[in-house]
Design a protein around this motif. Structure first.
Motif, PDB file in Angstrom:
ATOM      1  N   ASP A  41       0.823  -1.211   0.000  1.00 33.62           N
ATOM      2  CA  ASP A  41       0.000   0.000   0.000  1.00 33.62           C
ATOM      3  C   ASP A  41       0.856   1.259   0.000  1.00 33.62           C
ATOM      4  O   ASP A  41       1.945   1.299   0.563  1.00 33.62           O
ATOM      5  N   ARG A  44      -1.558   6.539   2.986  1.00 32.37           N
ATOM      6  CA  ARG A  44      -3.006   6.762   3.064  1.00 32.37           C
ATOM      7  C   ARG A  44      -3.251   8.127   3.700  1.00 32.37           C
ATOM      8  O   ARG A  44      -2.720   8.423   4.758  1.00 32.37           O
ATOM      9  N   GLN A  72     -10.223   6.145   3.862  1.00 30.28           N
ATOM     10  CA  GLN A  72     -10.281   4.772   3.363  1.00 30.28           C
ATOM     11  C   GLN A  72     -10.657   4.677   1.883  1.00 30.28           C
ATOM     12  O   GLN A  72     -10.949   3.585   1.384  1.00 30.28           O
ATOM     13  N   SER A  73     -10.613   5.804   1.179  1.00 33.85           N
ATOM     14  CA  SER A  73     -10.926   5.758  -0.251  1.00 33.85           C
ATOM     15  C   SER A  73      -9.858   4.952  -0.992  1.00 33.85           C
ATOM     16  O   SER A  73      -8.748   4.746  -0.491  1.00 33.85           O
ATOM     17  N   ASP A  74     -10.217   4.524  -2.189  1.00 36.64           N
ATOM     18  CA  ASP A  74      -9.322   3.665  -2.973  1.00 36.64           C
ATOM     19  C   ASP A  74      -8.063   4.411  -3.408  1.00 36.64           C
ATOM     20  O   ASP A  74      -8.071   5.621  -3.610  1.00 36.64           O
ATOM     21  N   PHE A  75      -6.998   3.631  -3.552  1.00 37.32           N
ATOM     22  CA  PHE A  75      -5.763   4.176  -4.104  1.00 37.32           C
ATOM     23  C   PHE A  75      -5.893   4.291  -5.615  1.00 37.32           C
ATOM     24  O   PHE A  75      -6.569   3.482  -6.255  1.00 37.32           O
ATOM     25  N   GLU A  76      -5.241   5.280  -6.177  1.00 41.15           N
ATOM     26  CA  GLU A  76      -5.158   5.393  -7.627  1.00 41.15           C
ATOM     27  C   GLU A  76      -4.120   4.368  -8.087  1.00 41.15           C
ATOM     28  O   GLU A  76      -3.091   4.184  -7.445  1.00 41.15           O
ATOM     29  N   LYS A  93       0.231   1.175  -6.534  1.00 35.13           N
ATOM     30  CA  LYS A  93      -0.773   1.903  -5.766  1.00 35.13           C
ATOM     31  C   LYS A  93      -0.200   3.270  -5.407  1.00 35.13           C
ATOM     32  O   LYS A  93       0.855   3.376  -4.796  1.00 35.13           O
ATOM     33  N   ASN A  96      -3.831   8.239  -1.887  1.00 34.57           N
ATOM     34  CA  ASN A  96      -5.158   8.805  -2.137  1.00 34.57           C
ATOM     35  C   ASN A  96      -5.213  10.267  -1.682  1.00 34.57           C
ATOM     36  O   ASN A  96      -6.193  10.727  -1.122  1.00 34.57           O
TER      37      ASN A  96
END
Length: 135
Positions: A41, A44, A72-76, A93, A96
């Motif tokens: 990851d 964040r 907690q939004s998605d990673f680009e 990843k 965000n």
């Protein structure tokens, strides 16, 4: 409400806005921080929330930091097969963090901080004038 209550309220406001600036600065600083191993990851984004605090002895409400959490939004996902954090498909990843959102948040925090500082300065001036009248 007395002068010390007003100064305390302004000080609490300045304190939380300072923490808000710190969180936004950390987000901006890590806007390109990815993981270091395949599929790991990225950074964040951190979020900050406030809460109202009531001093029951004086009846004065102030503000405090409730929580510093993580968005907690998605990673680009970005295609970069040469990156050390790329997965088997070459996707990395990315954090965000939206830098423009963070910059706007720092401006808003700065204005709120300045408003609290102005309130504190006006209160101090009023207190000084009151003392001078009593001389």
């Amino acid at each position: 409400m007395n002068f010390s209550d007003t100064i305390g309220i302004s000080a609490a406001g300045m304190q939380v806005q300072s923490k808000r600036l710190q969180v936004a600065a950390e987000n901006i600083a890590n806007a390109e921080t990815t993981g270091t191993s395949p599929g790991s990851d990225a950074y964040r984004r951190k979020t900050i929330t406030f809460k109202e605090m009531l001093d029951r002895s004086t009846g004065v409400s102030t503000v405090a930091v409730r929580d510093i959490g993580e968005d907690q939004s998605d990673f680009e996902m970005r295609y970069d097969p040469s990156h050390p954090a790329a997965d088997t498909k070459g996707m990395v990843k990315m954090p965000n963090v939206d830098t423009m959102t963070e910059i706007l948040d720092t401006h808003e925090a700065q204005h709120s901080y300045e408003a609290n500082l102005n309130t504190m300065q006006i209160t101090r001036s009023m207190l000084t004038r009151t003392i001078n009248l009593m001389k």
